[in-house]
Design a protein around this motif. Structure first.
Motif, PDB file in Angstrom:
ATOM      1  N   ARG A 159       0.859  -1.188   0.000  1.00 27.22           N
ATOM      2  CA  ARG A 159       0.000   0.000   0.000  1.00 27.22           C
ATOM      3  C   ARG A 159       0.896   1.239   0.000  1.00 27.22           C
ATOM      4  NH1 ARG A 159      -5.315  -0.667   0.410  1.00 27.22           N
ATOM      5  NH2 ARG A 159      -5.998  -2.794   0.795  1.00 27.22           N
ATOM      6  N   LEU A 160       0.625   2.129  -0.951  1.00 26.67           N
ATOM      7  CA  LEU A 160       1.446   3.328  -1.125  1.00 26.67           C
ATOM      8  C   LEU A 160       0.686   4.577  -0.696  1.00 26.67           C
ATOM      9  CD1 LEU A 160       2.963   2.501  -4.630  1.00 26.67           C
ATOM     10  CD2 LEU A 160       3.944   2.068  -2.360  1.00 26.67           C
ATOM     11  N   SER A 161       1.379   5.460  -0.010  1.00 25.08           N
ATOM     12  CA  SER A 161       0.826   6.746   0.418  1.00 25.08           C
ATOM     13  C   SER A 161       1.843   7.824   0.084  1.00 25.08           C
ATOM     14  CB  SER A 161       0.562   6.742   1.928  1.00 25.08           C
ATOM     15  OG  SER A 161      -0.369   5.732   2.264  1.00 25.08           O
ATOM     16  N   GLY A 162       1.363   9.012  -0.257  1.00 33.98           N
ATOM     17  CA  GLY A 162       2.289  10.084  -0.594  1.00 33.98           C
ATOM     18  C   GLY A 162       1.673  11.453  -0.432  1.00 33.98           C
ATOM     19  N   GLU A 163       2.540  12.450  -0.494  1.00 32.25           N
ATOM     20  CA  GLU A 163       2.115  13.847  -0.415  1.00 32.25           C
ATOM     21  C   GLU A 163       3.110  14.701  -1.171  1.00 32.25           C
ATOM     22  OE1 GLU A 163       4.098  15.252   3.784  1.00 32.25           O
ATOM     23  OE2 GLU A 163       2.069  14.448   3.835  1.00 32.25           O
ATOM     24  N   GLY A 164       2.704  15.944  -1.458  1.00 33.11           N
ATOM     25  CA  GLY A 164       3.578  16.862  -2.183  1.00 33.11           C
ATOM     26  C   GLY A 164       3.432  16.768  -3.694  1.00 33.11           C
ATOM     27  N   THR A 206      -2.960   6.444  -9.487  1.00 38.94           N
ATOM     28  CA  THR A 206      -4.052   7.017  -8.702  1.00 38.94           C
ATOM     29  C   THR A 206      -4.131   8.494  -9.013  1.00 38.94           C
ATOM     30  OG1 THR A 206      -5.066   7.056  -6.494  1.00 38.94           O
ATOM     31  CG2 THR A 206      -2.725   7.641  -6.626  1.00 38.94           C
ATOM     32  N   THR A 207      -5.098   9.166  -8.418  1.00 37.13           N
ATOM     33  CA  THR A 207      -5.218  10.615  -8.545  1.00 37.13           C
ATOM     34  C   THR A 207      -5.055  11.223  -7.157  1.00 37.13           C
ATOM     35  OG1 THR A 207      -6.717  10.384 -10.418  1.00 37.13           O
ATOM     36  CG2 THR A 207      -6.720  12.507  -9.287  1.00 37.13           C
ATOM     37  N   ALA A 208      -4.164  12.181  -7.047  1.00 31.06           N
ATOM     38  CA  ALA A 208      -3.958  12.879  -5.778  1.00 31.06           C
ATOM     39  C   ALA A 208      -5.209  13.686  -5.434  1.00 31.06           C
ATOM     40  CB  ALA A 208      -2.737  13.788  -5.862  1.00 31.06           C
ATOM     41  N   ASP A 209      -5.401  13.933  -4.151  1.00 31.07           N
ATOM     42  CA  ASP A 209      -6.568  14.715  -3.724  1.00 31.07           C
ATOM     43  C   ASP A 209      -6.316  16.215  -3.923  1.00 31.07           C
ATOM     44  OD1 ASP A 209      -4.977  15.573  -1.557  1.00 31.07           O
ATOM     45  OD2 ASP A 209      -6.013  14.315  -0.101  1.00 31.07           O
ATOM     46  N   ALA A 210      -7.191  17.031  -3.366  1.00 29.41           N
ATOM     47  CA  ALA A 210      -7.134  18.482  -3.563  1.00 29.41           C
ATOM     48  C   ALA A 210      -5.887  19.135  -2.975  1.00 29.41           C
ATOM     49  CB  ALA A 210      -8.380  19.139  -2.974  1.00 29.41           C
ATOM     50  N   VAL A 211      -5.193  18.451  -2.053  1.00 31.63           N
ATOM     51  CA  VAL A 211      -3.961  19.004  -1.490  1.00 31.63           C
ATOM     52  C   VAL A 211      -2.731  18.199  -1.902  1.00 31.63           C
ATOM     53  CG1 VAL A 211      -5.061  20.197   0.439  1.00 31.63           C
ATOM     54  CG2 VAL A 211      -4.341  17.827   0.710  1.00 31.63           C
ATOM     55  N   GLY A 212      -2.869  17.318  -2.917  1.00 32.59           N
ATOM     56  CA  GLY A 212      -1.726  16.586  -3.454  1.00 32.59           C
ATOM     57  C   GLY A 212      -1.343  15.338  -2.693  1.00 32.59           C
ATOM     58  N   ARG A 213      -2.295  14.724  -2.001  1.00 34.19           N
ATOM     59  CA  ARG A 213      -2.019  13.505  -1.228  1.00 34.19           C
ATOM     60  C   ARG A 213      -2.792  12.313  -1.767  1.00 34.19           C
ATOM     61  NH1 ARG A 213      -3.073  16.335   4.540  1.00 34.19           N
ATOM     62  NH2 ARG A 213      -1.181  17.579   4.597  1.00 34.19           N
ATOM     63  N   PHE A 214      -2.296  11.130  -1.437  1.00 33.04           N
ATOM     64  CA  PHE A 214      -3.019   9.873  -1.653  1.00 33.04           C
ATOM     65  C   PHE A 214      -2.611   8.947  -0.519  1.00 33.04           C
ATOM     66  CE2 PHE A 214       0.873   9.833  -4.121  1.00 33.04           C
ATOM     67  CZ  PHE A 214       1.480   8.634  -3.757  1.00 33.04           C
ATOM     68  N   ALA A 257      -2.217  19.005  -6.950  1.00 33.91           N
ATOM     69  CA  ALA A 257      -3.620  18.779  -6.602  1.00 33.91           C
ATOM     70  C   ALA A 257      -4.344  18.141  -7.784  1.00 33.91           C
ATOM     71  CB  ALA A 257      -4.284  20.091  -6.227  1.00 33.91           C
ATOM     72  N   HIS A 258      -5.041  17.060  -7.519  1.00 29.86           N
ATOM     73  CA  HIS A 258      -5.812  16.314  -8.521  1.00 29.86           C
ATOM     74  C   HIS A 258      -4.938  15.754  -9.651  1.00 29.86           C
ATOM     75  CE1 HIS A 258      -9.299  17.779  -6.407  1.00 29.86           C
ATOM     76  NE2 HIS A 258      -8.896  19.024  -6.601  1.00 29.86           N
ATOM     77  N   GLY A 259      -3.627  15.669  -9.425  1.00 29.93           N
ATOM     78  CA  GLY A 259      -2.709  15.145 -10.450  1.00 29.93           C
ATOM     79  C   GLY A 259      -2.710  13.626 -10.491  1.00 29.93           C
ATOM     80  N   ARG A 260      -2.489  13.095 -11.667  1.00 32.57           N
ATOM     81  CA  ARG A 260      -2.374  11.647 -11.836  1.00 32.57           C
ATOM     82  C   ARG A 260      -0.974  11.238 -11.387  1.00 32.57           C
ATOM     83  NH1 ARG A 260      -1.409   8.745 -17.097  1.00 32.57           N
ATOM     84  NH2 ARG A 260      -1.729   6.564 -16.610  1.00 32.57           N
ATOM     85  N   VAL A 261      -0.910  10.222 -10.517  1.00 33.12           N
ATOM     86  CA  VAL A 261       0.355   9.740  -9.984  1.00 33.12           C
ATOM     87  C   VAL A 261       0.543   8.302 -10.470  1.00 33.12           C
ATOM     88  CG1 VAL A 261       1.713   9.293  -7.906  1.00 33.12           C
ATOM     89  CG2 VAL A 261       0.079  11.194  -7.940  1.00 33.12           C
ATOM     90  N   VAL A 262       1.670   8.029 -11.124  1.00 31.02           N
ATOM     91  CA  VAL A 262       1.971   6.707 -11.675  1.00 31.02           C
ATOM     92  C   VAL A 262       2.981   6.004 -10.770  1.00 31.02           C
ATOM     93  CG1 VAL A 262       2.945   5.464 -13.657  1.00 31.02           C
ATOM     94  CG2 VAL A 262       1.486   7.466 -14.022  1.00 31.02           C
ATOM     95  N   PHE A 263       2.709   4.733 -10.445  1.00 26.17           N
ATOM     96  CA  PHE A 263       3.573   3.946  -9.568  1.00 26.17           C
ATOM     97  C   PHE A 263       4.402   2.950 -10.376  1.00 26.17           C
ATOM     98  CE2 PHE A 263      -0.358   4.640  -6.955  1.00 26.17           C
ATOM     99  CZ  PHE A 263       0.171   5.655  -6.178  1.00 26.17           C
TER     100      PHE A 263
END
Length: 116
Positions: free
Chosen positions: A45-50, A69-77, A53-59
């Motif tokens: 399970r991966l978690s991140g920040e920074g 996944t897509t980061a939330d409004a403050v750039g976290r997942f 906002a709403h950006g697509r994050v590729v693992f």
């Protein structure tokens, strides 16, 4: 110091220590994996920040894409499940691979230890 024409010569004013005249770099992205060790085919399970906002994050696992996944409004997942690629089944126990998360120029990585 006056010039022959009587006008002062412009001089450079040094910047105080710690201040740069260049653009400020964006905040660094951070990535965490839970667990930090496991077998090929196992779930992480991966978690991140920074991230944006709403950006697509590729693992990726050692460069191999394993999800996004897509980061939330403050750039976290948080707690996004991915599978350790089966390609690592023959790796020696204890081998370390890099887990990465990328969104445009934002990148973070964490080490993952392969087990049997």
């Amino acid at each position: 110091m006056p010039t022959p024409t009587g006008l002062p010569v412009p001089t450079a004013v040094p910047l105080p220590a710690g201040i740069s005249s260049t653009a400020v770099a964006p905040p660094a992205a951070h990535l965490a994996a839970q667990p930090l060790a496991g077998p090929a085919g196992g779930e992480v399970r991966l978690s991140g920040e920074g991230y944006p906002a709403h950006g697509r994050v590729v693992f990726t696992f050692h460069g191999e894409r394993v999800g996004d996944t897509t980061a939330d409004a403050v750039g976290r997942f948080a707690g996004v499940p991915v599978r350790v690629p089966d390609a690592f089944r023959d790796a020696e126990p204890g081998a370390q691979v890099t887990v990465g998360a990328t969104s445009g120029p934002f990148y973070a990585e964490v080490r993952f230890v392969l087990t049997r």
